[in-house]
Motif scaffolding. Structure first.
Motif, PDB file in Angstrom:
ATOM      1  N   LEU A 279      51.737 -75.318   1.096  1.00 30.75           N
ATOM      2  CA  LEU A 279      50.476 -74.636   1.362  1.00 30.75           C
ATOM      3  C   LEU A 279      49.795 -75.225   2.599  1.00 30.75           C
ATOM      4  CD1 LEU A 279      48.767 -72.338   0.207  1.00 30.75           C
ATOM      5  CD2 LEU A 279      47.435 -74.049  -1.027  1.00 30.75           C
ATOM      6  N   GLY A 280      49.914 -76.550   2.759  1.00 30.93           N
ATOM      7  CA  GLY A 280      49.385 -77.177   3.971  1.00 30.93           C
ATOM      8  C   GLY A 280      50.045 -76.624   5.218  1.00 30.93           C
ATOM      9  N   ASP A 281      51.356 -76.385   5.151  1.00 31.72           N
ATOM     10  CA  ASP A 281      52.063 -75.796   6.301  1.00 31.72           C
ATOM     11  C   ASP A 281      51.547 -74.393   6.598  1.00 31.72           C
ATOM     12  OD1 ASP A 281      53.554 -78.043   6.570  1.00 31.72           O
ATOM     13  OD2 ASP A 281      55.390 -77.230   5.710  1.00 31.72           O
ATOM     14  N   ARG A 282      51.226 -73.627   5.561  1.00 30.03           N
ATOM     15  CA  ARG A 282      50.683 -72.284   5.776  1.00 30.03           C
ATOM     16  C   ARG A 282      49.334 -72.351   6.494  1.00 30.03           C
ATOM     17  NH1 ARG A 282      50.566 -69.748   0.095  1.00 30.03           N
ATOM     18  NH2 ARG A 282      49.179 -68.257   1.148  1.00 30.03           N
ATOM     19  N   VAL A 283      48.518 -73.339   6.129  1.00 30.83           N
ATOM     20  CA  VAL A 283      47.233 -73.508   6.812  1.00 30.83           C
ATOM     21  C   VAL A 283      47.460 -73.812   8.288  1.00 30.83           C
ATOM     22  CG1 VAL A 283      45.172 -74.955   6.991  1.00 30.83           C
ATOM     23  CG2 VAL A 283      45.980 -74.208   4.747  1.00 30.83           C
ATOM     24  N   LEU A 284      48.409 -74.717   8.570  1.00 29.57           N
ATOM     25  CA  LEU A 284      48.715 -75.053   9.963  1.00 29.57           C
ATOM     26  C   LEU A 284      49.203 -73.828  10.733  1.00 29.57           C
ATOM     27  CD1 LEU A 284      50.541 -78.475   9.437  1.00 29.57           C
ATOM     28  CD2 LEU A 284      48.220 -78.123  10.279  1.00 29.57           C
ATOM     29  N   GLN A 285      50.008 -72.990  10.084  1.00 28.07           N
ATOM     30  CA  GLN A 285      50.484 -71.773  10.730  1.00 28.07           C
ATOM     31  C   GLN A 285      49.328 -70.824  11.036  1.00 28.07           C
ATOM     32  OE1 GLN A 285      53.355 -70.698   7.716  1.00 28.07           O
ATOM     33  NE2 GLN A 285      55.085 -71.375   8.951  1.00 28.07           N
ATOM     34  N   HIS A 286      48.383 -70.700  10.106  1.00 30.24           N
ATOM     35  CA  HIS A 286      47.211 -69.847  10.336  1.00 30.24           C
ATOM     36  C   HIS A 286      46.396 -70.367  11.517  1.00 30.24           C
ATOM     37  CE1 HIS A 286      47.528 -67.006   7.088  1.00 30.24           C
ATOM     38  NE2 HIS A 286      47.563 -67.942   6.156  1.00 30.24           N
ATOM     39  N   VAL A 287      46.231 -71.682  11.585  1.00 31.12           N
ATOM     40  CA  VAL A 287      45.468 -72.264  12.694  1.00 31.12           C
ATOM     41  C   VAL A 287      46.190 -72.016  14.012  1.00 31.12           C
ATOM     42  CG1 VAL A 287      44.625 -74.421  13.705  1.00 31.12           C
ATOM     43  CG2 VAL A 287      44.311 -73.985  11.256  1.00 31.12           C
ATOM     44  N   GLY A 288      47.520 -72.177  14.012  1.00 31.51           N
ATOM     45  CA  GLY A 288      48.288 -71.879  15.220  1.00 31.51           C
ATOM     46  C   GLY A 288      48.105 -70.442  15.671  1.00 31.51           C
ATOM     47  N   GLN A 289      48.093 -69.507  14.716  1.00 33.98           N
ATOM     48  CA  GLN A 289      47.883 -68.102  15.056  1.00 33.98           C
ATOM     49  C   GLN A 289      46.483 -67.871  15.625  1.00 33.98           C
ATOM     50  OE1 GLN A 289      50.212 -65.409  14.773  1.00 33.98           O
ATOM     51  NE2 GLN A 289      48.617 -64.605  16.115  1.00 33.98           N
ATOM     52  N   LEU A 290      45.475 -68.512  15.030  1.00 39.89           N
ATOM     53  CA  LEU A 290      44.105 -68.386  15.545  1.00 39.89           C
ATOM     54  C   LEU A 290      44.015 -68.901  16.978  1.00 39.89           C
ATOM     55  CD1 LEU A 290      41.907 -69.487  12.488  1.00 39.89           C
ATOM     56  CD2 LEU A 290      42.096 -67.199  13.477  1.00 39.89           C
ATOM     57  N   LEU A 291      44.659 -70.013  17.238  1.00 43.58           N
ATOM     58  CA  LEU A 291      44.634 -70.557  18.591  1.00 43.58           C
ATOM     59  C   LEU A 291      45.269 -69.587  19.580  1.00 43.58           C
ATOM     60  CD1 LEU A 291      45.470 -74.300  17.850  1.00 43.58           C
ATOM     61  CD2 LEU A 291      43.469 -73.486  19.102  1.00 43.58           C
ATOM     62  N   ARG A 292      46.396 -69.002  19.202  1.00 48.89           N
ATOM     63  CA  ARG A 292      47.056 -68.044  20.108  1.00 48.89           C
ATOM     64  C   ARG A 292      46.181 -66.819  20.341  1.00 48.89           C
ATOM     65  NH1 ARG A 292      51.401 -69.267  16.722  1.00 48.89           N
ATOM     66  NH2 ARG A 292      51.475 -67.172  15.841  1.00 48.89           N
ATOM     67  N   ASP A 293      45.453 -66.402  19.302  1.00 51.97           N
ATOM     68  CA  ASP A 293      44.621 -65.196  19.420  1.00 51.97           C
ATOM     69  C   ASP A 293      43.355 -65.442  20.248  1.00 51.97           C
ATOM     70  OD1 ASP A 293      46.437 -63.859  17.857  1.00 51.97           O
ATOM     71  OD2 ASP A 293      45.271 -64.030  16.009  1.00 51.97           O
ATOM     72  N   LEU A 294      42.793 -66.650  20.150  1.00 49.31           N
ATOM     73  CA  LEU A 294      41.478 -66.905  20.739  1.00 49.31           C
ATOM     74  C   LEU A 294      41.523 -67.605  22.090  1.00 49.31           C
ATOM     75  CD1 LEU A 294      39.520 -68.088  17.557  1.00 49.31           C
ATOM     76  CD2 LEU A 294      39.483 -65.839  18.615  1.00 49.31           C
ATOM     77  N   LEU A 295      42.692 -68.018  22.530  1.00 46.08           N
ATOM     78  CA  LEU A 295      42.763 -68.783  23.779  1.00 46.08           C
ATOM     79  C   LEU A 295      42.196 -67.993  24.963  1.00 46.08           C
ATOM     80  CD1 LEU A 295      46.205 -70.641  23.935  1.00 46.08           C
ATOM     81  CD2 LEU A 295      43.930 -71.630  23.701  1.00 46.08           C
ATOM     82  N   PRO A 296      41.330 -68.605  25.765  1.00 44.58           N
ATOM     83  CA  PRO A 296      40.862 -67.954  26.987  1.00 44.58           C
ATOM     84  C   PRO A 296      41.999 -67.881  28.012  1.00 44.58           C
ATOM     85  CG  PRO A 296      39.469 -69.838  26.361  1.00 44.58           C
ATOM     86  CD  PRO A 296      40.700 -69.911  25.539  1.00 44.58           C
ATOM     87  N   PRO A 297      41.816 -67.090  29.068  1.00 47.91           N
ATOM     88  CA  PRO A 297      42.838 -67.042  30.128  1.00 47.91           C
ATOM     89  C   PRO A 297      43.097 -68.443  30.699  1.00 47.91           C
ATOM     90  CG  PRO A 297      41.239 -65.279  30.406  1.00 47.91           C
ATOM     91  CD  PRO A 297      40.703 -66.158  29.317  1.00 47.91           C
TER      92      PRO A 297
END
Length: 355
Positions: free
Chosen positions: A236-254
């Motif tokens: 479950l901890g790995d799933r949280v890390l994956q969600h955070v990774g996805q958020l970072l990819r989605d929110l990164l500025p140019p």
């Protein structure tokens, strides 16, 4: 040109889940401490593999070395690392290099044959032109026949060369894809699909050398993550890390780059960021997105809504090296942790003053 069978990669040697990996490290670290072996990535890889028991030859070599030497020789560690850990990667690079050499040799041969054909065609053409200037030449039919045959040979050679060239383009693209995949495996964190720590260090150093102005570093740490893993388990901890990774990819500025710095800690290198207020706005958006995460425990259907993160910010300054900038951002992260967590430091008011 036939393709060599693909050897297993370094990642294929370590198929364990997080819990199994943690158990192996618990075995490896005491072994390193017992033999006074310095904690560095090469030594960790060797003794992790030793604890894994998947390479008996490596285990025998390590047992002999610690028995023969008072201090673990660093040059020996590097040699074992090359021979037993990254040997397949080195072999794959050698195979790819040999394929490129063979490809170039094939094309060179095709070009040489095409040149020879062009030369023969040109000679036949000269003979034909001479015969046309002398209508009484009884050899004209033979010359024209030879010219016709040379034309056909020339056409066949050109078609063969064109086919070989297209085949070579396909093979080059295949090799390029292999190299791209190897590069991605070397720079990406396999769990979160953002850059790993080694890539982050390289990118930050390169960014500071090119122009420190407009460069900011955001460091983030998921709050109470060890307790989360202990309570709900590493999957479950790995799933949280994956969600955070996805958020970072989605929110990164140019022009921004995100990396997993280690465990539950992440870093973002921001370009075109000339004040802490801009970095703070990005970190605050990310903080709220993480706080809004909902993760379900599959065994109980319980929904966890208590995931938060703390952030530290720092602007690059003249003369900064990666270590200095990371230290300043990490100091701010420490303040966020000890001020109650789930917040960004410096706070908004201080960030606005720096603008």
């Amino acid at each position: 040109m036939s393709q060599a069978p693909k050897a297993p990669s370094v990642l294929d040697q370590y198929p364990e889940e997080s819990r199994e990996s943690a158990d192996l490290l618990k075995q490896a670290v005491p072994l390193m401490m017992r033999h006074q072996i310095a904690p560095n990535p090469v030594h960790y890889a060797l003794w992790y593999t030793y604890s894994q028991g998947s390479n008996p030859d490596l285990n025998r070599r390590l047992d002999k070395i610690v028995g023969d030497f008072d201090v673990f020789p660093p040059e020996t560690a590097l040699k074992l690392f090359r021979e037993h850990i990254i040997c397949n990667e080195l072999e794959e690079a050698r195979v790819n290099q040999q394929q490129v050499i063979e490809l170039v040799d094939d094309i060179e041969g095709d070009v040489a044959r095409s040149v020879e054909g062009s030369t023969a065609y040109n000679e036949s053409l000269i003979f034909g032109l001479q015969a046309l200037r002398d209508p009484q030449d009884e050899n004209l039919p033979n010359v024209l026949t030879e010219l016709h045959e040379s034309t056909q040979q020339m056409q066949a050679q050109q078609e063969k060369f064109l086919y070989r060239l297209r085949t070579a383009q396909t093979e080059i693209q295949h090799l390029r894809t292999q190299l791209d995949r190897a590069h991605m495996a070397a720079t990406l964190d396999h769990l979160t699909q953002i850059f790993n720590r080694n890539a982050f260090t390289h990118l930050l150093s390169k960014a500071l050398k090119s122009d420190y102005r407009g460069l900011a570093l955001v460091m983030m740490d998921i709050d109470h993550f060890k307790n989360f893993n202990d309570q709900y388990g590493h999957p479950l901890g790995d799933r949280v890390l994956q969600h955070v990774g996805q958020l970072l990819r989605d929110l990164l500025p140019p022009r921004a780059m995100a990396a997993r710095y280690g465990g539950e800690e992440f870093c973002v290198i921001m370009r075109d960021c000339h004040d802490l207020q801009t970095a703070h706005a990005f970190a605050e958006r990310l903080r709220l997105k993480i706080q809004a995460l909902r993760v379900k425990v599959r065994s109980t259907d319980k929904v966890i809504d208590s995931i938060t993160a703390s952030f530290g910010l720092a602007l690059a300054q003249a003369g900064d090296d990666p270590e200095g900038l990371i230290t300043r951002a990490d100091d701010q992260l420490y303040k966020a942790k000890h001020s109650g967590r789930n917040q960004v430091h410096p706070p908004a008011s201080s960030a606005a003053l720096s603008a």
